[in-house]
Motif scaffolding. Sequence first.
Motif, PDB file in Angstrom:
ATOM      1  N   ILE A   1      -0.871  -4.566  31.683  1.00  0.00           N
ATOM      2  CA  ILE A   1      -1.938  -3.548  31.305  1.00  0.00           C
ATOM      3  C   ILE A   1      -2.549  -4.197  29.959  1.00  0.00           C
ATOM      4  O   ILE A   1      -2.338  -4.510  29.000  1.00  0.00           O
TER       5      ILE A   1
ATOM      6  N   ARG B   1      -5.531  -3.673  27.590  1.00  0.00           N
ATOM      7  CA  ARG B   1      -6.579  -2.832  27.031  1.00  0.00           C
ATOM      8  C   ARG B   1      -7.124  -3.159  25.731  1.00  0.00           C
ATOM      9  O   ARG B   1      -8.563  -2.993  25.624  1.00  0.00           O
ATOM     10  N   TYR B   2      -6.394  -3.990  24.980  1.00  0.00           N
ATOM     11  CA  TYR B   2      -7.115  -4.495  23.825  1.00  0.00           C
ATOM     12  C   TYR B   2      -7.340  -6.075  24.079  1.00  0.00           C
ATOM     13  O   TYR B   2      -6.482  -6.510  24.801  1.00  0.00           O
TER      14      TYR B   2
ATOM     15  N   ARG C   1      -3.823  -8.244  23.018  1.00  0.00           N
ATOM     16  CA  ARG C   1      -2.431  -7.866  23.320  1.00  0.00           C
ATOM     17  C   ARG C   1      -2.358  -7.232  24.487  1.00  0.00           C
ATOM     18  O   ARG C   1      -3.230  -6.265  24.717  1.00  0.00           O
TER      19      ARG C   1
ATOM     20  N   LEU D   1       0.367  -5.194  27.492  1.00  0.00           N
ATOM     21  CA  LEU D   1       1.700  -4.801  27.786  1.00  0.00           C
ATOM     22  C   LEU D   1       2.296  -5.428  29.380  1.00  0.00           C
ATOM     23  O   LEU D   1       1.378  -5.466  29.961  1.00  0.00           O
TER      24      LEU D   1
ATOM     25  N   ILE E   1       3.566  -7.231  24.599  1.00  0.00           N
ATOM     26  CA  ILE E   1       4.473  -6.360  24.531  1.00  0.00           C
ATOM     27  C   ILE E   1       5.363  -6.025  25.935  1.00  0.00           C
ATOM     28  O   ILE E   1       4.755  -5.319  26.563  1.00  0.00           O
TER      29      ILE E   1
ATOM     30  N   ARG F   1       6.611  -8.436  21.362  1.00  0.00           N
ATOM     31  CA  ARG F   1       7.312  -7.219  21.000  1.00  0.00           C
ATOM     32  C   ARG F   1       8.320  -6.663  22.131  1.00  0.00           C
ATOM     33  O   ARG F   1       8.022  -6.933  23.447  1.00  0.00           O
TER      34      ARG F   1
ATOM     35  N   TYR G   1       6.691   3.366  12.285  1.00  0.00           N
ATOM     36  CA  TYR G   1       5.229   2.663  12.688  1.00  0.00           C
ATOM     37  C   TYR G   1       4.281   4.013  13.134  1.00  0.00           C
ATOM     38  O   TYR G   1       3.429   3.994  12.337  1.00  0.00           O
ATOM     39  N   TYR G   2       4.625   4.425  14.255  1.00  0.00           N
ATOM     40  CA  TYR G   2       3.562   5.276  14.860  1.00  0.00           C
ATOM     41  C   TYR G   2       4.390   6.677  14.976  1.00  0.00           C
ATOM     42  O   TYR G   2       5.404   6.847  15.260  1.00  0.00           O
TER      43      TYR G   2
ATOM     44  N   ASP H   1      -3.559   8.947  21.497  1.00  0.00           N
ATOM     45  CA  ASP H   1      -4.171   7.975  22.472  1.00  0.00           C
ATOM     46  C   ASP H   1      -5.422   8.969  23.407  1.00  0.00           C
ATOM     47  O   ASP H   1      -5.143  10.122  23.665  1.00  0.00           O
TER      48      ASP H   1
ATOM     49  N   LYS I   1      -5.926   3.885  20.999  1.00  0.00           N
ATOM     50  CA  LYS I   1      -5.433   4.893  20.002  1.00  0.00           C
ATOM     51  C   LYS I   1      -6.459   5.077  18.978  1.00  0.00           C
ATOM     52  O   LYS I   1      -7.151   4.193  18.862  1.00  0.00           O
TER      53      LYS I   1
HETATM   54  C1  LIG Z   1      -0.580   1.109  22.114  1.00  0.00           C
HETATM   55  C2  LIG Z   1      -0.918  -0.069  22.850  1.00  0.00           C
HETATM   56  C3  LIG Z   1      -0.838  -1.411  22.558  1.00  0.00           C
HETATM   57  C4  LIG Z   1      -0.414  -1.698  20.971  1.00  0.00           C
HETATM   58  O1  LIG Z   1      -1.097  -1.388  20.098  1.00  0.00           O
HETATM   59  P1  LIG Z   1      -0.724  -1.337  18.354  1.00  0.00           P
HETATM   60  O2  LIG Z   1      -1.558  -0.382  17.649  1.00  0.00           O
HETATM   61  O3  LIG Z   1      -0.856  -2.836  18.294  1.00  0.00           O
HETATM   62  O4  LIG Z   1       0.646  -1.106  18.340  1.00  0.00           O
HETATM   63  C5  LIG Z   1      -1.417  -2.342  23.242  1.00  0.00           C
HETATM   64  N1  LIG Z   1      -1.685  -2.200  24.309  1.00  0.00           N
HETATM   65  C6  LIG Z   1      -1.774  -0.771  25.069  1.00  0.00           C
HETATM   66  C7  LIG Z   1      -2.370  -0.549  26.342  1.00  0.00           C
HETATM   67  C8  LIG Z   1      -1.453   0.278  24.093  1.00  0.00           C
HETATM   68  O5  LIG Z   1      -1.429   1.536  24.690  1.00  0.00           O
END
Ligand SMILES: *Cc1c(COP(=O)(O)O)cnc(C)c1O
Length: 386
Positions: free
Chosen positions: A113, A115-116, A119, A121, A170, A201, A290-291, A333, A340
């Motif tokens: 996944i 999305r960002y 980083r 998943l 992650i 992670r 953390y969250y 989210d 987020k």
């Molecule tokens: C939450 C999430 C992350 C990690 O977000 P952080 O704010 O760095 O903890 C990375 N990818 C996806 C798709 C997420 O939902």
Amino acid sequence: MKFEFPHVEPPPGVSPADWNSSSWQFKNSLKNLEDYQRYYQLTDEERAGFSGQDQIFRVRTTPYYAQLGRGPYGALDPIRKILMPSRAELTPGVQHMLDPLGERKNNPVSRIIHRYPDRVLFLVTDFCSVYCRYCTRKHFTGQDQVFPNAEELETAFKYLQDHKEISEVILSGGDPLTLSNSQLSMVLRRIRKIEHIEIIRIGTRIPVVAPMRIDEELLEIIKRHHPIYMMTHFNHPRELTQLAAQALTRIVDRGIPTFNQMVLLNGVNNHANIVRALSRRLLYLRVKPYYMFQCDPSEGTDHFRTSIEDSENIQRQLWGSLSGLAMPNLSLDIPNGGGKVGLVPDFEQLRSPQRRIYRGWDGVVAEYVNPEPSTIETPVDFRQWE
Ligand SMILES: *Cc1c(COP(=O)(O)O)cnc(C)c1O
Ligand code: SF4
């Protein structure tokens, strides 16, 4: 100040050696109505939750976690609510979302996944040793896909290798720590071969639902691939049992920084006292809260959701009464994969380009005046740090 972490007694007839063995826990997990009836006197609402389980979301829990959910509160027990299906799950959500985070559209190759930009998943299994009834990833979890096949694995590793902008992976799922040590070791070794990956992670609920899985052999494997961060998922202070506290201590003693992500859940932990107790105990165990997530509108989880105003009020109450070290970031989210967004209780009384006026947690009101725009400089070396 020292906290008491409760001891979870095995049920009659189970030896301490079996109870403290993760393979015994996994082998003897509760998977159906009959199993659950051995631990609980089910209400009609709970029993009805089992009828549709195959269509909606399967059930499973470790005996350890089931035992933790047996207490004086019966069906109102917070742990029991997390692990026990109920009729309310059969009601579709108001937003009709099996995939509230829009993960299926940010899924460039199987199991990734993205999305960002920096980083990703990596869903290394869809299996969990407990299926939390509020799970936001029902489109994937608990569908018997388990460990990726060789081709999926190679495709995922190639994707990570080809995308130089990714600096963090992650491991998620499902629960990565339900993999065997050799599977986990292989995944970590392969990721560490990719030069541009800095941080790994591991997102896991194992310290909550099967803390006996955190043994020396597992920690040796993780430690070999540092820097690795552990992301745990404790929702309630009662989940911090003696065994859980020992597991967290072992993790942190191995130099693995550990952070906790919780979800606000209706009738489970939606009160400042509970979040505060959880956060202080975690901090004492060197785990950083953390969250604190607003519950996603995942199919069949409307009964778990609380209002955004309630969540902001909880955070406001914590602000003055909890160490900043123990403060989780309240976050939501955005449905459909918007990512987020941080929620901050409103302390602002006035906003203009020149100044802001704030009213703090205990009522002090004061103004912050911005500097003159003509005095603002950009640091000379910023290009060097791109
Ligand atoms: C939450 C999430 C992350 C990690 O977000 P952080 O704010 O760095 O903890 C990375 N990818 C996806 C798709 C997420 O939902
Ligand atoms: S451990 Fe995580 S992925 Fe698994 S069921 Fe619970 S919330 Fe969902």
